[in-house]
Scaffold this motif. Sequence first.
Motif, PDB file in Angstrom:
ATOM      1  N   ASP A   1       0.834  -1.205   0.000  1.00 53.52           N
ATOM      2  CA  ASP A   1       0.000   0.000   0.000  1.00 53.52           C
ATOM      3  C   ASP A   1       0.869   1.256   0.000  1.00 53.52           C
ATOM      4  O   ASP A   1       0.603   2.218  -0.732  1.00 53.52           O
ATOM      5  CB  ASP A   1      -0.891   0.052   1.254  1.00 53.52           C
ATOM      6  N   ILE A   2       1.897   1.225   0.843  1.00 58.95           N
ATOM      7  CA  ILE A   2       2.766   2.401   0.963  1.00 58.95           C
ATOM      8  C   ILE A   2       3.487   2.666  -0.356  1.00 58.95           C
ATOM      9  O   ILE A   2       3.604   3.811  -0.799  1.00 58.95           O
ATOM     10  CB  ILE A   2       3.770   2.205   2.123  1.00 58.95           C
ATOM     11  N   GLY A   3       3.946   1.596  -0.998  1.00 60.06           N
ATOM     12  CA  GLY A   3       4.621   1.747  -2.295  1.00 60.06           C
ATOM     13  C   GLY A   3       3.706   2.395  -3.321  1.00 60.06           C
ATOM     14  O   GLY A   3       4.106   3.308  -4.055  1.00 60.06           O
ATOM     15  N   LEU A   4       2.454   1.946  -3.353  1.00 61.23           N
ATOM     16  CA  LEU A   4       1.492   2.507  -4.307  1.00 61.23           C
ATOM     17  C   LEU A   4       1.142   3.954  -3.946  1.00 61.23           C
ATOM     18  O   LEU A   4       1.062   4.826  -4.817  1.00 61.23           O
ATOM     19  CB  LEU A   4       0.223   1.643  -4.334  1.00 61.23           C
ATOM     20  N   ASP A   5       0.959   4.209  -2.653  1.00 59.77           N
ATOM     21  CA  ASP A   5       0.649   5.577  -2.218  1.00 59.77           C
ATOM     22  C   ASP A   5       1.798   6.529  -2.544  1.00 59.77           C
ATOM     23  O   ASP A   5       1.579   7.646  -3.010  1.00 59.77           O
ATOM     24  CB  ASP A   5       0.383   5.612  -0.707  1.00 59.77           C
ATOM     25  N   ASP A   6       3.023   6.063  -2.276  1.00 60.26           N
ATOM     26  CA  ASP A   6       4.188   6.906  -2.556  1.00 60.26           C
ATOM     27  C   ASP A   6       4.212   7.302  -4.027  1.00 60.26           C
ATOM     28  O   ASP A   6       4.561   8.422  -4.375  1.00 60.26           O
ATOM     29  CB  ASP A   6       5.481   6.164  -2.203  1.00 60.26           C
ATOM     30  N   HIS A   7       3.874   6.360  -4.883  1.00 59.03           N
ATOM     31  CA  HIS A   7       3.827   6.618  -6.321  1.00 59.03           C
ATOM     32  C   HIS A   7       2.837   7.747  -6.628  1.00 59.03           C
ATOM     33  O   HIS A   7       3.130   8.667  -7.373  1.00 59.03           O
ATOM     34  CB  HIS A   7       3.423   5.312  -7.015  1.00 59.03           C
ATOM     35  N   ILE A   8       1.663   7.685  -5.991  1.00 67.11           N
ATOM     36  CA  ILE A   8       0.642   8.713  -6.219  1.00 67.11           C
ATOM     37  C   ILE A   8       1.115  10.067  -5.695  1.00 67.11           C
ATOM     38  O   ILE A   8       1.133  11.064  -6.423  1.00 67.11           O
ATOM     39  CB  ILE A   8      -0.688   8.321  -5.522  1.00 67.11           C
ATOM     40  N   TYR A   9       1.526  10.091  -4.433  1.00 70.12           N
ATOM     41  CA  TYR A   9       1.868  11.385  -3.824  1.00 70.12           C
ATOM     42  C   TYR A   9       3.143  11.976  -4.422  1.00 70.12           C
ATOM     43  O   TYR A   9       3.286  13.187  -4.511  1.00 70.12           O
ATOM     44  CB  TYR A   9       1.977  11.244  -2.295  1.00 70.12           C
ATOM     45  N   PHE A  10       4.054  11.109  -4.836  1.00 70.32           N
ATOM     46  CA  PHE A  10       5.270  11.582  -5.488  1.00 70.32           C
ATOM     47  C   PHE A  10       4.937  12.380  -6.744  1.00 70.32           C
ATOM     48  O   PHE A  10       5.567  13.384  -7.054  1.00 70.32           O
ATOM     49  CB  PHE A  10       6.159  10.381  -5.843  1.00 70.32           C
ATOM     50  N   SER A  11       3.927  11.909  -7.477  1.00 66.07           N
ATOM     51  CA  SER A  11       3.616  12.575  -8.740  1.00 66.07           C
ATOM     52  C   SER A  11       2.622  13.728  -8.577  1.00 66.07           C
ATOM     53  O   SER A  11       2.420  14.499  -9.503  1.00 66.07           O
ATOM     54  CB  SER A  11       3.089  11.561  -9.762  1.00 66.07           C
TER      55      SER A  11
ATOM     56  N   SER B   1       8.784  14.291  -1.532  1.00 61.91           N
ATOM     57  CA  SER B   1       8.708  12.829  -1.500  1.00 61.91           C
ATOM     58  C   SER B   1       9.793  12.312  -0.562  1.00 61.91           C
ATOM     59  O   SER B   1      10.656  13.054  -0.129  1.00 61.91           O
ATOM     60  CB  SER B   1       8.892  12.249  -2.901  1.00 61.91           C
ATOM     61  N   GLY B   2       9.732  11.027  -0.257  1.00 63.37           N
ATOM     62  CA  GLY B   2      10.757  10.427   0.598  1.00 63.37           C
ATOM     63  C   GLY B   2      10.502  10.668   2.074  1.00 63.37           C
ATOM     64  O   GLY B   2       9.406  11.032   2.472  1.00 63.37           O
TER      65      GLY B   2
END
Lengths: 432, 79
Positions: free
Chosen positions: B51-61, B66-67
């Motif tokens: 979930d975190i990996g997918l969320d990071d992808h969304i919020y990063f873009s 990020s990070g």
Amino acid sequence: MQLTKSNNISASLAAAACALLNSAVQAQENTQANEWQFDTAILYYGETDRVQLGEGVFNAKKDFGDEHIFNGKIAIDTLTGASASGAVAQQGVQTFTRPSGNGQYVVNAGETPLDDTFKDTRVQLSAQWTQPLWENITGSTGVHLSKEYDYLSLGVNGSLARDFNQKNTTLSAGVSYQYDSIDPVGEAPTGLSPMVVNNGQFSDESAFETAFNATRATDSKDKNTVDLLLGVTQVINRRMLMQFNYSYSIADGYLTDPYKLLSVVNTEGVTQDILHENRPDKRTKQSFYWQTKYASDYGIADVSYRYATDDWDIDSHTLDSRFRVKLSDNSYIQPHFRYYQQSAADFYQPFLIQGSLLPSVASADYRLGEMTAYTIGLKYGQALDNGREWAVRLEYYQQSPKNAGFEEPGALQGLDLYPSIDAIIAQVSYSF
Amino acid sequence: MLIQLTKKRLILAATLVASFTLNGCADLGVKPWQRDLLAKDEMALDAEGIDIGLDDHIYFSKEATSGGRSFAGGGCGCN
């Protein structure tokens, strides 16, 4: 257009930390190899009238014995639509040239300009290996590759974690390097060059192409990113665990978004020209991250806070919380709440005024402007036989861009220059 | 100048937090036989990894930062 982020190392560090924490309990089990464990998920992300994203993830993990752990991941996503281009809405119809130079798109009066024909598919592969190196020291190293039509990203990382105090404290240090290469559709436009729009002023198609090509750079566009990450993980008591991270990141190279635009308006607020944005070619970021997990009798609370600051003058605060409520021995429900707030980059300009001095860097990308956002969601998960588990989650995400103090001349006052964005996030996961 | 001062203060704060954590470590923590709750999968810091990996992808873009939890990484986050 690369949207990924290498979090494998953190996952591995956390896994390593957890492995250390668990080692006393699991000492007998860890001496032998375990079966492969697979985690899969499908995600849908959809904004009203803008970006739609579908993503599939397949993660495979295996402990080959003595905590020698391999983790491999493949993710594929497909994206349609675009975020706002950066050009301001107008009282009349606006015509833009597509990034490729082939064709145009028209934006109606009062609407936020965006190129809604955008499409891309991305494939991401990553692999991470983690193992004990010396007594109390765990090492981890990994690689990742991400490829899409106009973008290539290659990365390597390495880290060490050492535990102290009967494995109640773990210190970790990691470094990652990433190389990104971008080959934009229609080549990268020269920063702050005017968009060439064919309004019939060209004698023929080749005259337009010549004018269009004159705004395009032909050299390759790439960037290098180095990240340093220092972390402390601390067991507080039987129920509580905490982590502090400090990270430092330097990105050097082409940091501009080649598809983003900037309107030049006159004192009446009417667009006179459209420019291609231009960002600085270096960015240094720092972040402070704190996370805590608490196991109560009713469930598990997971709360984190991040403060980030950078030399583009963007400061942000992120608060994230999840609470996993146990419904039965094999099922749970988990509310999620996230709040985010950022200040604007020092070169952010929602538009430029005609006749004023042209800055060397400027972007109207709302993602670099002042903004607040929140996410609210719910997840339900159920454990099945043989270690299998499935879960579903549904979330709502809203972004509210704000005016960071820019005065809006004339006609712009009647237009929504900072529209909010609503999105739905839906995900189904299955582990076996 | 102001930015530099802020950064220095932040680094100082981080150092204080880190040293507090380390100095406090002797009093914190549990014995190996008290890890029943901490050893649960859902108590892992990355328990929501996918979930975190997918969320990071969304919020990063979608956001400028990020990070923090992990490496910020590169990427252009276009569109």
